[in-house]
Design a protein around this motif. Sequence first.
Motif, PDB file in Angstrom:
ATOM      1  N   HIS A   4       1.852  -7.546  -1.673  1.00 53.05           N
ATOM      2  CA  HIS A   4       1.817  -6.119  -2.012  1.00 53.05           C
ATOM      3  C   HIS A   4       0.415  -5.737  -2.491  1.00 53.05           C
ATOM      4  O   HIS A   4      -0.200  -6.474  -3.267  1.00 53.05           O
ATOM      5  CB  HIS A   4       2.834  -5.817  -3.116  1.00 53.05           C
ATOM      6  N   ILE A   5      -0.069  -4.594  -2.030  1.00 53.00           N
ATOM      7  CA  ILE A   5      -1.353  -4.050  -2.479  1.00 53.00           C
ATOM      8  C   ILE A   5      -1.102  -2.795  -3.301  1.00 53.00           C
ATOM      9  O   ILE A   5      -0.343  -1.913  -2.891  1.00 53.00           O
ATOM     10  CB  ILE A   5      -2.269  -3.715  -1.288  1.00 53.00           C
ATOM     11  N   TRP A   7      -3.159   0.310  -4.457  1.00 52.94           N
ATOM     12  CA  TRP A   7      -4.401   1.025  -4.185  1.00 52.94           C
ATOM     13  C   TRP A   7      -4.727   1.997  -5.315  1.00 52.94           C
ATOM     14  O   TRP A   7      -3.839   2.655  -5.861  1.00 52.94           O
ATOM     15  CB  TRP A   7      -4.284   1.837  -2.894  1.00 52.94           C
ATOM     16  N   LEU A  94      -4.914   1.184   5.794  1.00 57.51           N
ATOM     17  CA  LEU A  94      -3.517   1.332   5.371  1.00 57.51           C
ATOM     18  C   LEU A  94      -2.572   0.961   6.505  1.00 57.51           C
ATOM     19  O   LEU A  94      -1.569   0.261   6.306  1.00 57.51           O
ATOM     20  CB  LEU A  94      -3.251   2.768   4.927  1.00 57.51           C
ATOM     21  N   TRP A  97      -2.539  -2.908   7.149  1.00 58.53           N
ATOM     22  CA  TRP A  97      -1.755  -3.670   6.179  1.00 58.53           C
ATOM     23  C   TRP A  97      -0.257  -3.428   6.370  1.00 58.53           C
ATOM     24  O   TRP A  97       0.554  -4.354   6.289  1.00 58.53           O
ATOM     25  CB  TRP A  97      -2.175  -3.313   4.761  1.00 58.53           C
ATOM     26  N   GLU A  98       0.112  -2.201   6.653  1.00 58.15           N
ATOM     27  CA  GLU A  98       1.513  -1.874   6.894  1.00 58.15           C
ATOM     28  C   GLU A  98       2.042  -2.642   8.104  1.00 58.15           C
ATOM     29  O   GLU A  98       3.149  -3.201   8.064  1.00 58.15           O
ATOM     30  CB  GLU A  98       1.647  -0.369   7.123  1.00 58.15           C
ATOM     31  N   GLN A 104       2.742  -1.633   0.049  1.00 59.51           N
ATOM     32  CA  GLN A 104       1.608  -1.015  -0.632  1.00 59.51           C
ATOM     33  C   GLN A 104       2.075   0.201  -1.427  1.00 59.51           C
ATOM     34  O   GLN A 104       3.052   0.864  -1.079  1.00 59.51           O
ATOM     35  CB  GLN A 104       0.494  -0.635   0.337  1.00 59.51           C
ATOM     36  N   PHE A 128       3.298   4.618   1.391  1.00 57.86           N
ATOM     37  CA  PHE A 128       3.387   3.978   0.079  1.00 57.86           C
ATOM     38  C   PHE A 128       4.838   3.861  -0.378  1.00 57.86           C
ATOM     39  O   PHE A 128       5.621   4.810  -0.258  1.00 57.86           O
ATOM     40  CB  PHE A 128       2.604   4.791  -0.957  1.00 57.86           C
TER      41      PHE A 128
END
Length: 211
Positions: A4-5, A7, A94, A97-98, A104, A128
């Motif tokens: 998990h990020i 931001w 974004l 990563w998704e 995220q 998100f």
Amino acid sequence: MTKHIVWDWNGTLFHDIHAVVEATNAVFEPHGLAPYDVEGFRAVYSRPIWAAYERMLGRSLLDGEWERLDFEFHEHYHRLMPECGLAADALSTLRSWEESGGGQSLLSMWAHDRLVPKVTELGIARRFLRIDGLLAGFGSRKAESMVAHLAALGVDPADVLVIGDSLDDAHAAQHVGARAVLYSGGVTGRAALATCGVPVVDTLADALDHA
């Protein structure tokens, strides 16, 4: 391994450094200060911001002066903000990563009631799992907000990477036991970011190399 990020917004996903500098210049012009360019501003910027203001003025702030300067800054910033947009590689990063299967979320110390509409306007809110900004009546330390943010998500801090443009982002990550990567496109100069002992990158895409 990062699952998990978290931001940061201002200065990270949202490229607003020029609005920040112009708003600061507008606040301090009546005090006779010469305008800063981006690098000059980064050289004097620090947190807490009131301490940076004292360095700019060369004196201690008077009673009530911090509140007035902060109000004036935000008035100018919100006037200039519509000219700002996402960082150049924010959307592609974004999305990348998704598509990798990672989660995220977004944690900002900007007012929640301004943050959510702006994120929605820019078309990225759906990316998100959670969006948290600063709520009235709550503390303004990002470390405290990070604790609540991760608890609400139910994620293990050991699986989390925090990506932001400020030393506060690294401190918040360390506070909860997460890792951090700092991005040089925001308000803090690269040399200052490097003092924190975490990776420093010049693009958001490069931050994923540390995930």
